[in-house]
Scaffold this motif. Structure first.
Motif, PDB file in Angstrom:
ATOM      1  N   ARG A   1     -81.166 -14.434  -8.088  1.00 21.22           N
ATOM      2  CA  ARG A   1     -82.233 -13.527  -8.517  1.00 21.22           C
ATOM      3  C   ARG A   1     -83.540 -14.314  -8.586  1.00 21.22           C
ATOM      4  NH1 ARG A   1     -78.952 -10.484  -7.288  1.00 21.22           N
ATOM      5  NH2 ARG A   1     -78.206  -8.588  -8.318  1.00 21.22           N
ATOM      6  N   CYS A   2     -84.081 -14.638  -7.406  1.00 25.83           N
ATOM      7  CA  CYS A   2     -85.303 -15.433  -7.363  1.00 25.83           C
ATOM      8  C   CYS A   2     -86.482 -14.588  -7.827  1.00 25.83           C
ATOM      9  CB  CYS A   2     -85.566 -15.893  -5.938  1.00 25.83           C
ATOM     10  SG  CYS A   2     -84.166 -16.718  -5.179  1.00 25.83           S
ATOM     11  N   PRO A   3     -87.306 -15.111  -8.732  1.00 23.06           N
ATOM     12  CA  PRO A   3     -88.508 -14.374  -9.113  1.00 23.06           C
ATOM     13  C   PRO A   3     -89.365 -14.109  -7.869  1.00 23.06           C
ATOM     14  CG  PRO A   3     -88.171 -16.263 -10.547  1.00 23.06           C
ATOM     15  CD  PRO A   3     -87.192 -16.399  -9.420  1.00 23.06           C
ATOM     16  N   GLY A   4     -89.795 -12.867  -7.703  1.00 26.32           N
ATOM     17  CA  GLY A   4     -90.627 -12.526  -6.559  1.00 26.32           C
ATOM     18  C   GLY A   4     -89.861 -12.425  -5.260  1.00 26.32           C
ATOM     19  N   CYS A   5     -88.535 -12.189  -5.351  1.00 26.27           N
ATOM     20  CA  CYS A   5     -87.714 -12.033  -4.134  1.00 26.27           C
ATOM     21  C   CYS A   5     -88.411 -11.115  -3.143  1.00 26.27           C
ATOM     22  CB  CYS A   5     -86.353 -11.463  -4.513  1.00 26.27           C
ATOM     23  SG  CYS A   5     -85.349 -11.006  -3.079  1.00 26.27           S
ATOM     24  N   ILE A   6     -88.350 -11.542  -1.857  1.00 27.02           N
ATOM     25  CA  ILE A   6     -89.070 -10.781  -0.841  1.00 27.02           C
ATOM     26  C   ILE A   6     -88.328  -9.504  -0.442  1.00 27.02           C
ATOM     27  CG2 ILE A   6     -88.042 -11.871   1.197  1.00 27.02           C
ATOM     28  CD1 ILE A   6     -90.934 -12.134   2.268  1.00 27.02           C
ATOM     29  N   ALA A   7     -87.062  -9.405  -0.808  1.00 27.61           N
ATOM     30  CA  ALA A   7     -86.280  -8.218  -0.431  1.00 27.61           C
ATOM     31  C   ALA A   7     -85.469  -7.714  -1.625  1.00 27.61           C
ATOM     32  CB  ALA A   7     -85.365  -8.558   0.744  1.00 27.61           C
TER      33      ALA A   7
ATOM     34  N   VAL B   1     -91.457 -12.938   8.378  1.00 22.42           N
ATOM     35  CA  VAL B   1     -91.767 -13.637   7.128  1.00 22.42           C
ATOM     36  C   VAL B   1     -93.282 -13.596   6.968  1.00 22.42           C
ATOM     37  CG1 VAL B   1     -91.567 -15.777   5.835  1.00 22.42           C
ATOM     38  CG2 VAL B   1     -89.784 -15.135   7.485  1.00 22.42           C
ATOM     39  N   PRO B   2     -93.772 -12.850   5.977  1.00 27.69           N
ATOM     40  CA  PRO B   2     -95.218 -12.673   5.859  1.00 27.69           C
ATOM     41  C   PRO B   2     -95.942 -13.991   5.579  1.00 27.69           C
ATOM     42  CG  PRO B   2     -94.038 -11.078   4.500  1.00 27.69           C
ATOM     43  CD  PRO B   2     -93.030 -12.091   4.973  1.00 27.69           C
ATOM     44  N   PRO B   3     -97.086 -14.199   6.236  1.00 20.19           N
ATOM     45  CA  PRO B   3     -97.850 -15.424   5.968  1.00 20.19           C
ATOM     46  C   PRO B   3     -98.536 -15.406   4.616  1.00 20.19           C
ATOM     47  CG  PRO B   3     -98.977 -14.047   7.592  1.00 20.19           C
ATOM     48  CD  PRO B   3     -97.653 -13.405   7.338  1.00 20.19           C
ATOM     49  N   ILE B   4     -98.764 -14.206   4.074  1.00 17.61           N
ATOM     50  CA  ILE B   4     -99.413 -14.124   2.753  1.00 17.61           C
ATOM     51  C   ILE B   4     -98.505 -13.344   1.807  1.00 17.61           C
ATOM     52  CG2 ILE B   4    -101.771 -14.336   3.611  1.00 17.61           C
ATOM     53  CD1 ILE B   4    -101.986 -11.264   3.350  1.00 17.61           C
ATOM     54  N   PRO B   5     -98.460 -13.735   0.517  1.00 20.76           N
ATOM     55  CA  PRO B   5     -97.521 -13.099  -0.403  1.00 20.76           C
ATOM     56  C   PRO B   5     -97.811 -11.631  -0.662  1.00 20.76           C
ATOM     57  CG  PRO B   5     -98.820 -14.817  -1.526  1.00 20.76           C
ATOM     58  CD  PRO B   5     -99.173 -14.861  -0.075  1.00 20.76           C
ATOM     59  N   ALA B   6     -99.054 -11.217  -0.525  1.00 13.42           N
ATOM     60  CA  ALA B   6     -99.403  -9.836  -0.845  1.00 13.42           C
ATOM     61  C   ALA B   6     -99.148  -8.876   0.310  1.00 13.42           C
ATOM     62  CB  ALA B   6    -100.873  -9.765  -1.253  1.00 13.42           C
TER      63      ALA B   6
ATOM     64  N   ARG C   1     -89.292 -19.048  -3.131  1.00  9.61           N
ATOM     65  CA  ARG C   1     -89.996 -19.289  -4.392  1.00  9.61           C
ATOM     66  C   ARG C   1     -91.414 -18.760  -4.248  1.00  9.61           C
ATOM     67  NH1 ARG C   1     -85.763 -20.012  -7.501  1.00  9.61           N
ATOM     68  NH2 ARG C   1     -84.695 -22.003  -7.281  1.00  9.61           N
ATOM     69  N   ALA C   2     -91.698 -17.655  -4.937  1.00 11.25           N
ATOM     70  CA  ALA C   2     -93.013 -17.029  -4.796  1.00 11.25           C
ATOM     71  C   ALA C   2     -94.134 -18.000  -5.147  1.00 11.25           C
ATOM     72  CB  ALA C   2     -93.082 -15.781  -5.667  1.00 11.25           C
ATOM     73  N   ALA C   3     -93.890 -18.852  -6.151  1.00  7.13           N
ATOM     74  CA  ALA C   3     -94.935 -19.780  -6.582  1.00  7.13           C
ATOM     75  C   ALA C   3     -95.240 -20.839  -5.524  1.00  7.13           C
ATOM     76  CB  ALA C   3     -94.515 -20.466  -7.885  1.00  7.13           C
ATOM     77  N   ARG C   4     -94.327 -20.993  -4.558  1.00  4.75           N
ATOM     78  CA  ARG C   4     -94.543 -21.981  -3.501  1.00  4.75           C
ATOM     79  C   ARG C   4     -94.725 -21.318  -2.136  1.00  4.75           C
ATOM     80  NH1 ARG C   4     -90.634 -26.952  -3.636  1.00  4.75           N
ATOM     81  NH2 ARG C   4     -92.355 -27.755  -2.356  1.00  4.75           N
ATOM     82  N   HIS C   5     -95.167 -20.071  -2.146  1.00  2.00           N
ATOM     83  CA  HIS C   5     -95.346 -19.334  -0.892  1.00  2.00           C
ATOM     84  C   HIS C   5     -96.179 -20.163   0.086  1.00  2.00           C
ATOM     85  CE1 HIS C   5     -95.375 -15.615   1.541  1.00  2.00           C
ATOM     86  NE2 HIS C   5     -96.447 -16.215   2.060  1.00  2.00           N
ATOM     87  N   ALA C   6     -95.759 -20.156   1.339  1.00  2.00           N
ATOM     88  CA  ALA C   6     -96.474 -20.940   2.351  1.00  2.00           C
ATOM     89  C   ALA C   6     -96.347 -20.238   3.701  1.00  2.00           C
ATOM     90  CB  ALA C   6     -95.896 -22.353   2.432  1.00  2.00           C
ATOM     91  N   ASP C   7     -97.292 -20.513   4.558  1.00  3.19           N
ATOM     92  CA  ASP C   7     -97.319 -19.936   5.904  1.00  3.19           C
ATOM     93  C   ASP C   7     -96.563 -20.874   6.836  1.00  3.19           C
ATOM     94  OD1 ASP C   7     -97.903 -18.809   8.324  1.00  3.19           O
ATOM     95  OD2 ASP C   7    -100.069 -19.136   8.224  1.00  3.19           O
ATOM     96  N   LEU C   8     -95.288 -20.620   7.005  1.00  2.00           N
ATOM     97  CA  LEU C   8     -94.422 -21.519   7.755  1.00  2.00           C
ATOM     98  C   LEU C   8     -93.576 -20.735   8.769  1.00  2.00           C
ATOM     99  CD1 LEU C   8     -93.137 -23.554   4.695  1.00  2.00           C
ATOM    100  CD2 LEU C   8     -94.794 -24.344   6.397  1.00  2.00           C
ATOM    101  N   ARG C   9     -93.128 -21.410   9.820  1.00  5.12           N
ATOM    102  CA  ARG C   9     -92.302 -20.749  10.825  1.00  5.12           C
ATOM    103  C   ARG C   9     -90.937 -20.373  10.247  1.00  5.12           C
ATOM    104  NH1 ARG C   9     -93.145 -20.474  16.336  1.00  5.12           N
ATOM    105  NH2 ARG C   9     -95.252 -20.496  15.481  1.00  5.12           N
TER     106      ARG C   9
END
Ligand code: SF4
Length: 223
Positions: free
Chosen positions: A32-38, A182-187, A133-141
């Motif tokens: 249950r990761c905080p800010g899970c993308i799905a 995988v979105p490049p930006i969290p929003a 990890r939402a707090a470590r969101h990054a634009d990665l392949r």
């Protein structure tokens, strides 16, 4: 009969792994990761129950340009025995590239994985490991946060030259618009879905999560 509890499928994507691939999103994640993308795919109940043989037939019928399949979710390692059976089945007929996401690290899977998880791990060409990890969101392949790592487990693929998001694809799945990638930006997700709703465009898959399938597997013991 071996079955998988899945959320949805894509018969063609260029943003979830090397080359042009199919993708299978399994249903359910014990993490249950905080800010899970799905978050809609976290429950093990709901979604669709699909026979492994049926999914193998679906993959076999895809055009030859589809050279790989990616498992996402949800947590693929929570349904590892069935996915491993699927990989064995499809590789009898075609040399599929197989990639999987997992919220578990490769070290955890190697040290503490159950036989089914180690079997699936041994079949993978590429693993993206670690929870989002939402707090470590990054634009990665192919990854969403800086803690997630790309492991090339066979000689089949190498690291991409550019380590940035492969982008987002939009699909119409009959019941609405769905985004893949995988979105490049969290929003991205909230902004996209708000924009679609504001335009009256239905979002694909929303009905999936209202379907009521019995979960017969119980809670997986993953730790
Ligand atoms: S491992 Fe992935 S699917 Fe599971 S809770 Fe974390 S981000 Fe969500």
């Amino acid at each position: 009969m071996t079955t998988l509890q899945i959320s949805h499928l894509a018969d063609r994507t260029a943003v979830l792994g090397p080359g042009i691939r199919a993708a299978i999103w399994v249903r359910g994640c014990p993490l249950r990761c905080p800010g899970c993308i799905a978050p809609e795919d976290l429950p093990f109940e709901g979604g669709h129950t699909r026979d492994v043989e049926d999914l193998a037939g679906w993959l076999a019928g895809l055009p030859a340009e589809i050279t790989g399949v990616t498992f996402s979710g949800g947590e693929p390692m929570a349904q590892a025995p069935a996915l491993a059976e699927l990989v064995e089945r499809i590789r009898r007929d075609r040399n599929w590239s197989v990639m999987s996401y997992s919220g578990f690290t490769i070290e955890h899977l190697r040290r503490h994985g159950d036989p089914g998880q180690r079997r699936l791990l041994g079949q993978l060409d590429v693993l993206v490991d670690g929870p989002y990890r939402a707090a470590r969101h990054a634009d990665l392949r192919w990854r969403g946060s800086a803690n997630q790592r790309l492991h090339f487990l066979t000689g089949r693929h190498t690291a991409p030259a550019e380590d940035r998001s492969a982008g987002i694809e939009l699909r119409t799945d009959g019941d609405g618009v769905r985004w893949i990638g995988v979105p490049p930006i969290p929003a991205f997700r909230a902004g996209f879905e708000d924009a679609m709703r504001a335009q009256g465009v239905p979002l694909g898959g929303e009905h999936d999560h209202r379907e009521d399938h019995e979960d017969t597997r119980g809670d997986p013991d993953v730790r």
